[in-house]
Design an enzyme around this catalytic site. Structure first.
Site, PDB file in Angstrom:
ATOM      1  N   LYS A   1      22.840 -10.167  -2.530  1.00  0.00           N
ATOM      2  CA  LYS A   1      24.242 -10.574  -2.651  1.00  0.00           C
ATOM      3  C   LYS A   1      25.125  -9.914  -1.596  1.00  0.00           C
ATOM      4  CE  LYS A   1      23.504 -10.946  -7.594  1.00  0.00           C
ATOM      5  NZ  LYS A   1      23.331  -9.933  -8.645  1.00  0.00           N
TER       6      LYS A   1
ATOM      7  N   ARG B   1      11.936   2.168   2.472  1.00  0.00           N
ATOM      8  CA  ARG B   1      11.376   1.343   3.559  1.00  0.00           C
ATOM      9  C   ARG B   1      12.432   0.306   3.899  1.00  0.00           C
ATOM     10  NH1 ARG B   1       6.265  -1.045   5.336  1.00  0.00           N
ATOM     11  NH2 ARG B   1       5.623   1.118   5.133  1.00  0.00           N
TER      12      ARG B   1
ATOM     13  N   ARG C   1       0.805  -1.224   0.000  1.00  0.00           N
ATOM     14  CA  ARG C   1       0.000   0.000   0.000  1.00  0.00           C
ATOM     15  C   ARG C   1       0.831   1.262   0.000  1.00  0.00           C
ATOM     16  NH1 ARG C   1      -4.971  -1.780   2.487  1.00  0.00           N
ATOM     17  NH2 ARG C   1      -4.683  -4.020   2.569  1.00  0.00           N
ATOM     18  N   THR C   2       1.806   1.326   0.890  1.00  0.00           N
ATOM     19  CA  THR C   2       2.618   2.544   0.955  1.00  0.00           C
ATOM     20  C   THR C   2       3.294   2.761  -0.389  1.00  0.00           C
ATOM     21  OG1 THR C   2       2.974   2.218   3.317  1.00  0.00           O
ATOM     22  CG2 THR C   2       4.484   3.696   2.205  1.00  0.00           C
TER      23      THR C   2
END
Ligand code: ZN
Lengths: 300, 152
Positions: free
Chosen positions: A82, A103, A53-54
């Site tokens: 990696k 995020r 959603r964000t």
């Protein structure tokens, strides 16, 4: 607003908040009218944790402003897997875009990113830290529903790990708002947030039971209590049940109480509440786009 | 050798940290990374009578001088400490600790979920509050023994 980055709600003054909310109201009134405003601008979406959603809301906001996004994709499919450091990732991504939305599961990740890049960084959630763009849309919703003067708000649920709670509590200290925190003992506000609220001279009360304060509230902000915070299922069930909102719970509330939730919810607000005039959470979610448009408009 | 003699015995070169808050001498040693497993010669005076402080601790370390960032942390453990740098039995420099606005490089953040503990190329940095330290990245507040969080 004159900031290079949006890292925490703490950095926002009352004037900053009002500037964003006023601008958001303009976009809200005409979502399609801004499509030339930032034509050609690119927003990088770096989501090290899933958040549909964000992410969609930032993407919609960028596109409504005439811009576009470049998306890092999931961590599983990226160079992060990696072993690349965040510091390296953001220095590379900086070259692709005009601003960066991050995020990340670790607290302080957005601040670290801002140390390494020159483009604006927006913190879209850093572990149990902050989530300031959510706070701006929460404040927009509160202002629309109840105004931001002489207000009593209850903030309930997981106050310890809930980053939306931490950011909202900070931002509310700019306004004439009485904050009532309702949670089980084990999920009370962390020391760092208490410290800031105290420093800001905030009017704060803490409660273990909602019924102690519910009749006085204008807004009730509900957050999810996560199962994994508790050692066993029974203990979780017992606690979560105490903090669940049903139609019956709301009988003791003011008629115009606005019930908010950052979503997604699981069962902390019963579906029967959705049809009540108190349910404000879907409208709150819709406000994400105009508010993030305003934020990007001011940062880009 | 009498106790008094031991206490005042001079060192050839190194550091004398005087006017340490009584009881904080062992924290000063841990700040200096001295745990008895290295070969540094250390003498400690604990609860030594002091005109200025009533009681104080004194730490003398042979062959070791303090860096600026160690002095900053020292100021948090022992705010009244005075530092004498000794070379060839002479005090060549006297320093007072000063409480800094921020400390970097010597402490790690106690919050395991802090980005500074995630293998990134940054050192934790702390703002100095009236009654503790605060991580500039995650906001965590340290009030208890800061020496628990010394790097290395
Ligand atoms: Zn930290």
């Amino acid at each position: 607003m004159r900031h290079d980055h949006l890292l925490t709600a703490k950095q926002l003054s009352r004037a900053d908040v009002e500037t964003v909310l006023d601008r958001a109201a303009e976009f809200d009134a005409d979502l399609e009218g801004a499509s030339d405003l930032h034509a050609g601008k690119l927003l990088a979406l770096c989501f090290f944790e899933p958040s549909t959603r964000t992410k969609m809301s930032f993407e919609a906001a960028a596109k409504r402003l005439g811009g576009d996004v470049v998306d890092m994709g999931s961590v599983e499919s990226s160079s992060v897997k990696k072993g690349e450091s965040l510091a390296d990732t953001v220095r590379v991504v900086e070259g692709y875009a005009d601003a960066l939305v991050l995020r990340h599961p670790k607290q302080g990740a957005a601040k670290l990113a801002s140390d390494y890049v020159d483009v604006p960084v927006v913190n879209a959630g850093d572990g149990a830290g902050h989530h300031p763009s959510q706070t701006l849309l929460d404040l927009y919703t509160i202002r629309e529903q109840a105004g931001l003067e002489d207000l009593s708000i209850g903030i309930m649920g997981d106050l310890k790990y809930g980053r939306t709670v931490h950011s909202l509590a900070h931002a509310l200290t700019n306004f004439d708002v009485r904050q009532h925190f309702v949670s089980p003992e084990s999920l009370r506000l962390p020391r760092s947030v208490r410290y800031d609220l105290h420093e800001a001279g905030a009017q704060v009360r803490e409660h273990e039971e909602l019924e102690d304060v519910l009749p006085n509230l204008d807004v009730l902000y509900v957050t999810r209590i996560q199962r994994e915070r508790f050692p066993d299922e029974d203990e979780y069930e017992a606690v979560a049940g105490e903090y669940r909102i049903t139609a019956e719970t709301l009988e003791a509330a003011k008629d115009d109480l606005a019930v908010m939730h950052p979503l997604p919810r699981v069962d902390e607000i019963a579906a029967e509440v959705d049809d009540s005039p108190n349910a404000t959470y879907f409208e709150q979610a819709h406000n994400g786009v105009p508010v993030r448009m305003a934020l990007l408009d001011l940062l880009l | 050798m009498t106790d008094t003699k031991l206490r005042v015995s001079k060192i050839q070169s190194g550091t004398v940290v005087d006017h340490v808050t009584a009881g904080a001498a062992l924290h000063v040693l841990s700040l200096l990374g001295i745990d008895g497993h290295d070969d540094a010669t250390v003498s400690l005076g604990m609860n030594v009578p002091s005109d200025r402080m009533g009681r104080k601790d004194v730490v003398k370390v042979e062959g070791r001088e303090l860096s600026d960032s160690e002095l900053e942390v020292l100021s948090l453990i022992a705010p009244e400490a005075t530092i004498n740098i000794i070379r060839d039995y002479d005090v060549v420099e006297k320093r007072q600790v000063e409480r800094p606005d921020r400390v970097t490089d010597v402490l790690r953040c106690p919050n395991r979920d802090c980005i500074t503990n995630a293998g990134e190329p940054v050192q934790a940095a702390f703002a100095v509050l009236d009654d503790g330290l605060r991580c500039e990245y995650c906001g965590e507040i340290v009030r208890e023994d800061v020496t628990d969080y010394l790097q290395n």
